[in-house]
Scaffold this active site. Structure first.
Site, PDB file in Angstrom:
ATOM      1  N   CYS A 334     -45.003  41.894   7.090  1.00 26.33           N
ATOM      2  CA  CYS A 334     -44.297  40.573   8.449  1.00 26.33           C
ATOM      3  C   CYS A 334     -45.531  40.414   8.591  1.00 26.33           C
ATOM      4  CB  CYS A 334     -43.917  41.928   9.412  1.00 26.33           C
ATOM      5  SG  CYS A 334     -43.913  41.512  10.802  1.00 26.33           S
ATOM      6  N   HIS A 437     -40.564  46.444   7.198  1.00 26.48           N
ATOM      7  CA  HIS A 437     -41.553  47.586   7.507  1.00 26.48           C
ATOM      8  C   HIS A 437     -40.430  48.405   7.018  1.00 26.48           C
ATOM      9  CE1 HIS A 437     -44.224  45.635  10.162  1.00 26.48           C
ATOM     10  NE2 HIS A 437     -43.102  44.673  11.208  1.00 26.48           N
TER      11      HIS A 437
END
Length: 499
Positions: A334, A437
Site C-alpha cells: 500500500c 493488505h
C-alpha cells in the site's frame, strides 16, 4: 435499573489493560455455547483497520473479535473510527466511510453529534444478535474527555448497559488503578459497574487473595475473576506493535526487516511472518538503523508523503539502496508500494498539505492521492518465479497508481469476467509492490513471496489456524477463571460438559 437488553460493556483502567482480548475471548465463550454474539466499540482510534464485505472500514480489533464470535464483521461493530494522520489530527470514519479530518479540539465538539450514529449502529446489532459485547476506549477515568463521551461511561449511560472494569496486574498498582478509576466516576456510573476483572496474573493466587478481599470490602464490588498471564497467543493487536516472537523457531532464520515510520498502518500485515518458523521478523523504530536483512518490507502509511520524508530523514533510503546493491530484495504494501515508485502527488491535501514529491524510484509507477478511498476485499492469484498461488487480501487507500510493467496479482471483480491486475514487479525482479493488505495471511502466497525473496524451501504457516487455537486457549482460561453467571445472568450458559 439496567437495560433488559443482553449486553455487557468492558472498560479498562488504562489502554492495553486487556479490553480487546477479553471481548474476543468472551465472544468465543458465548459462541461455542450456541449464543449469537457480536462485538461493538463505539469509538476506536487506531491505524490498524479492516474492510467489511460491503466495503466499509472498521478497527482491526473489531474484525478480529467478530472472527472470534464466528460472525461476519460489519461497519456497525465500530461506527466511529479515528485514524491519526498527525499528532493532533485524525481522519474521522463514520459507519465505515471517511467523512472528514479533524484536530483533537474539533473532534471534542463533533462528539456531541456522534451519539446518534453510534446508537443507531448499536440498535441494529441488538436486533440481529442475542447479546452484544461492548469494548470501551482508553479509560473512563479520563475526566477531561467526559463531556459528550461516546466511548466509555457516556455510552454506557445512554445505552443503559452494565459495565465491568479490567485492570492489568502485570503493570503493577492494580488496586490503585481500580479504586482510583472508581473514584473518578459519578454515582450513577459507579452503580452500573457489576465488578472487576484482574488480567495477566502470574504466581500463586493465594498471595493475591488478601488484596481481593480488601478490594471487595473497600468498593462493595465483586472481583469477577483473575485471568492468568497467557503467553504465546496469536491475537490481532489493536494498534500497538507486538514484537513478540514464537519460541518454536528454526536455528537458521530468514531475516525480514520492517521499518516503522511515524504513521505506519496495518502492521498486522506481518503477523503471519512474525509467527513463521523460518522467519526472524524485526520491526525497526523511527531513527534506528536498519540491520542486515534478506528482505525489507515497507508497510502501509496513513500519511505517505510525510512518512517518506521521515524515511529519508532517518537515512533509511541509503540503507535500502545498500541492501539492494548487496543482493537483497524489497517489498512494499500500500503506502510502502507508493513510496517505491517514481512520484507521489497529493494535490488536494488529503493526507496533509498539498504536495508532490519524488519516490524512491525503484518501481515504474506514479501515484496521485484522490478524494475517494478504495475499500474492497479481494481474492486472486499471485504469480512469481513462474509459479502461481491463491491469494486474498483487502485494499484501504486513497492513492491511484499508474503502472508500467508486470503486475504480480491478477483477479476478477465479482460478477465480471474481466481480468484485472494489482501491483508491480521491477524489471530486474528484486522489488515488489502491492496495494493488497493481508497477502502474507494466505499460506501459499506467503511461501511463494518468501521463495521469491530467497528462502528456497519456504514452509507454509497457517495464521488463521493459529488464531483459532489461540482464541480457544483464551476462552478456556476465561471459562475456568471468571464467574460467567455473574457476567451474563440473563443468558442460559451451558457448561462445557453439557454442550
Amino acid at each position: 435499573m439496567l437495560s433488559t437488553h443482553k449486553a455487557l460493556m468492558v472498560q479498562g483502567t488504562t489502554s492495553d489493560a486487556g479490553k480487546s482480548v477479553l471481548v474476543a475471548g468472551l465472544g468465543r465463550v458465548l459462541a461455542r455455547r450456541g449464543i449469537s454474539v457480536a462485538p461493538f466499540k463505539s469509538q476506536n482510534m487506531a491505524l490498524n483497520s479492516a474492510v467489511t464485505k460491503d466495503g466499509g472500514e472498521i478497527g482491526r480489533a473489531q474484525a478480529f473479535q467478530a472472527f472470534a464470535c464466528g460472525v461476519e464483521p460489519t461497519v456497525h461493530m465500530n461506527p466511529i473510527l479515528l485514524k491519526p494522520n498527525s499528532d493532533c489530527a485524525a481522519q474521522v470514519i463514520v459507519q465505515g466511510k471517511a467523512t472528514a479530518s479533524m484536530d483533537a479540539i474539533g473532534f471534542q465538539s463533533y462528539k456531541a453529534f456522534a451519539m446518534p450514529p453510534v446508537m443507531a449502529s448499536f440498535e441494529i446489532l441488538q436486533s440481529q444478535f442475542e447479546t452484544i459485547l461492548i469494548e470501551g476506549a482508553g479509560s473512563p477515568a479520563e475526566v477531561n474527555l467526559r463531556a459528550n463521551d461516546i466511548a466509555n461511561m457516556g455510552f454506557a449511560e445512554e445505552a443503559d448497559v452494565p459495565v465491568i472494569i479490567v485492570a492489568d496486574i502485570d503493570r503493577g498498582g492494580v488496586f490503585a488503578h481500580l479504586t482510583g478509576t472508581l473514584n473518578c466516576l459519578s454515582q450513577s456510573e459507579q452503580d452500573r459497574i457489576i465488578g472487576f476483572v484482574i488480567n495477566r496474573f502470574r504466581g500463586d493466587i493465594k498471595l493475591l487473595e488478601p488484596g481481593l478481599d480488601w478490594l471487595e470490602e473497600k468498593t462493595g464490588k465483586p472481583v469477577i475473576g483473575v485471568i492468568p498471564y497467557l503467553q504465546g497467543l496469536m491475537l490481532d493487536a489493536e494498534d500497538a506493535i507486538d514484537t513478540a516472537q514464537s519460541d518454536d523457531k528454526e536455528s537458521e532464520l530468514f531475516n525480514i526487516v520492517v521499518p516503522v515510520y511515524p504513521r505506519a498502518s496495518n502492521h498486522t500485515d506481518f503477523d503471519a511472518l512474525r509467527m513463521h518458523p523460518q522467519v526472524n521478523l524485526q520491526f525497526v523504530r523511527p531513527g534506528d538503523p536498519l540491520p542486515a536483512a534478506d528482505l525489507i518490507v515497507l508497510p502501509g502509511s496513513k500519511s505517505v508523503i510525510s512518512d517518506l520524508a521521515s524515511l529519508r530523514a532517518y537515512g533509511w533510503d541509503k540503507h535500502i539502496a545498500k541492501h539492494l546493491r548487496y543482493g537483497g530484495k524489497i517489498a512494499g504494501i500500500c503506502g510502502g508500494y507508493q513510496m517505491l515508485g517514481q512520484r507521489i502527488a497529493d494535490p488536494f491535501g488529503m493526507e496533509g498539505e498539498p504536495a508532490s514529491v519524488e519516490g524512491l524510484g525503484y518501481l515504474q509507477c506514479e501515484t496521485t492521492i484522490e478524494k475517494e478511498k478504495v475499500l474492497t476485499q479481494k481474492t486472486g492469484t499471485l504469480a512469481l518465479l513462474g509459479r502461481e498461488a491463491p491469494v486474498r487480501g483487502y485494499e484501504i487507500h486513497m492513492g491511484v497508481s499508474t503502472v508500467h510493467g508486470k503486475s504480480p496479482i491478477s483477479y476478477k471483480n465479482e460478477g465480471s469476467d474481466n481480468v484485472l491486475f494489482d501491483g508491480l514487479v521491477s524489471e530486474d525482479d528484486v522489488v515488489l509492490g502491492t496495494y493488497w493488505h493481508g497477502v502474507f495471511d494466505s499460506p501459499d502466497a506467503c511461501a511463494l513471496i518468501l521463495q521469491w525473496a530467497g528462502l528456497e524451501k519456504a514452509k507454509q504457516s497457517n495464521l488463521d489456524a493459529l488464531r483459532e487455537k489461540s482464541i480457544d486457549v483464551l476462552a478456556d482460561a476465561l471459562e475456568a477463571n471468571l464467574d460467567l453467571d455473574l457476567l451474563f445472568p440473563e443468558l442460559k450458559l451451558l457448561s462445557k460438559e453439557e454442550r
